[in-house]
Design a protein around this motif. Structure first.
Motif, short mmCIF file in Angstrom:
data_model
loop_
_atom_site.label_atom_id
_atom_site.label_comp_id
_atom_site.label_asym_id
_atom_site.label_seq_id
_atom_site.Cartn_x
_atom_site.Cartn_y
_atom_site.Cartn_z
N GLU A 191 6.83 6.46 2.06
CA GLU A 191 7.24 5.11 2.43
C GLU A 191 6.67 4.08 1.45
O GLU A 191 7.37 3.19 0.97
CB GLU A 191 6.71 4.84 3.84
N LYS A 192 5.40 4.26 1.14
CA LYS A 192 4.72 3.33 0.21
C LYS A 192 5.38 3.38 -1.17
O LYS A 192 5.63 2.35 -1.79
CB LYS A 192 3.24 3.74 0.13
N ILE A 193 5.68 4.59 -1.63
CA ILE A 193 6.33 4.73 -2.95
C ILE A 193 7.69 4.03 -2.93
O ILE A 193 8.03 3.28 -3.84
CB ILE A 193 6.52 6.23 -3.31
N GLU A 196 3.77 8.56 5.07
CA GLU A 196 3.22 7.25 4.72
C GLU A 196 3.24 7.04 3.19
O GLU A 196 3.48 5.95 2.71
CB GLU A 196 1.77 7.09 5.21
N ILE A 197 2.96 8.12 2.49
CA ILE A 197 2.96 8.01 1.02
C ILE A 197 4.38 7.81 0.51
O ILE A 197 4.63 6.95 -0.34
CB ILE A 197 2.31 9.28 0.37
N ILE A 236 8.80 1.63 -1.00
CA ILE A 236 8.67 0.16 -0.93
C ILE A 236 8.26 -0.40 -2.29
O ILE A 236 8.85 -1.35 -2.80
CB ILE A 236 7.66 -0.26 0.18
N ARG A 237 7.27 0.24 -2.92
CA ARG A 237 6.81 -0.26 -4.22
C ARG A 237 7.92 -0.18 -5.28
O ARG A 237 8.15 -1.14 -6.02
CB ARG A 237 5.59 0.54 -4.70
N GLU A 241 0.43 6.65 -6.58
CA GLU A 241 0.44 6.88 -5.12
C GLU A 241 0.20 8.34 -4.74
O GLU A 241 -0.10 8.62 -3.58
CB GLU A 241 1.76 6.36 -4.51
#
Ligand code: XMP
Length: 313
Positions: free
Chosen positions: A282-284, A279-280, A286-287, A226
């Protein structure tokens, strides 16, 4: 003072020095696949040819796909290499140890005992390693025990059965990268993100077990994926020893905590936390919390070095 580093001259001088020091004896090079140890090994390969055996020791603490990557590079470079599976031995050596310095010393001890065995079996006399200036500075300065510093802190490598060759010990990272480029090493090597010698063990706060390393390895992969397009010096995950409350499948669980750390630095002596886009992050988060069932919380470390160090241990 402004001076231009001459990578070509450095390589030529190093080759002659290694040939002089070894005087026809065999050597073993310890290569983790990082830019430092691959560059040191390749210089020694140029100096010694068949008289050098480069070994990659799989200590079970490497990132996903790393053993395969390193072997493919050594193959591509036409080096005389050997893959050593020592995963159980390293986990055994680290078992029950929770203190950061105690873990570092246990890793160092196992690392050099293992290399001593290999050097002996090969009938060699020398060990080539990729120690660079900051490793020495931090260890001698008492900041932390780097796994690859011996003589500089009064440990005679002969107790492990070899003499040490450290062609890069006066260089800093940007110079090592220049040397790697000069040698024509693949870009994946010369531009590779720094990764510590004791590998995931110093990012696994508390006890190192195969199960905990497995969680950390998967989190590391997610963070690296990410943040691939974000300029940084290092970007990684850390597994804490504390636990926190969370909810999984509608039920309370007491789960693991992962810290994400992305830093900018030139020479690892000082570093700044990178302002990752939200955003990054958040993505990390969640993953990591969905792909890793035991993880309930994901934190971002905004601390610079100093006061923090780059690694957690
Ligand atoms: P610290 O945590 O001291 O890290 O701020 C500075 C740089 O060194 C790396 N590092 C190590 N590299 N052996 C190594 O080869 C070690 O024992 C070790 N400890 C830290 C760290 O990843 C950072 O780039």
């Amino acid at each position: 003072v402004f001076y231009l580093f001459n990578a070509k001259g450095f390589v030529e001088k190093s080759i002659i020095e290694i040939q002089k020091r070894t005087g026809g004896e065999k050597a073993v090079a310890a290569c983790s696949g990082g830019v430092d140890s691959t560059t040191a090994s390749y210089i020694a390969h140029k100096a010694l040819g068949k008289n050098l055996l480069t070994v990659f020791i799989d200590d079970g603490l490497r990132r996903e796909g790393e053993p395969e990557f390193v072997i493919s590079i050594l193959k591509k470079l036409g080096m005389n290499y050997k893959f050593i599976d020592a995963r159980n031995e390293f986990f055994e050596a680290l078992k029950g140890k929770r203190d950061a310095e105690e873990k570092r010393k246990a890793f160092r001890e196992k690392f050099y005992r293992k290399l001593g065995e290999i050097v002996k079996a090969e009938g060699a006399k020398f060990l080539v390693q990729g120690t660079i200036a900051p490793d020495v500075i931090e260890t001698v300065g008492g900041i932390k025990t780097q796994h690859n510093v011996l003589e500089q802190i009064g440990i005679d490598p002969k107790i492990f059965g070899f003499e040490v060759l450290e062609p890069l010990k006066d260089l800093y990272k940007p110079e090592v990268r220049e040397v790697a480029r000069e040698l024509g090493l693949p870009k994946e090597t010369s531009e590779r993100m720094p990764f510590p010698g004791p590998a995931l063990s110093i990012r696994c706060v508390g006890e190192v077990t195969p199960e905990r390393i497995d969680i950390l390895r998967k989190a590391t992969k997610i963070v690296e994926e990410e943040t691939r397009d974000v300029p940084s010096f290092q970007s990684f995950a850390v597994l804490l020893s504390d636990r926190a409350t969370g909810i999984k499948d509608g039920k309370r669980v007491y789960g693991n905590i992962i810290v994400v750390r992305t830093i900018a630095s030139k020479d690892a002596i000082t570093a700044k936390a990178v302002k990752l886009p939200y955003e990054i992050l958040e993505k990390i988060s969640i993953r990591i919390t969905t792909e890793l069932p035991t993880v309930v919380r994901c934190l971002y470390d905004v601390t610079d070095k100093p006061p923090a160090t780059i690694e957690f241990e």
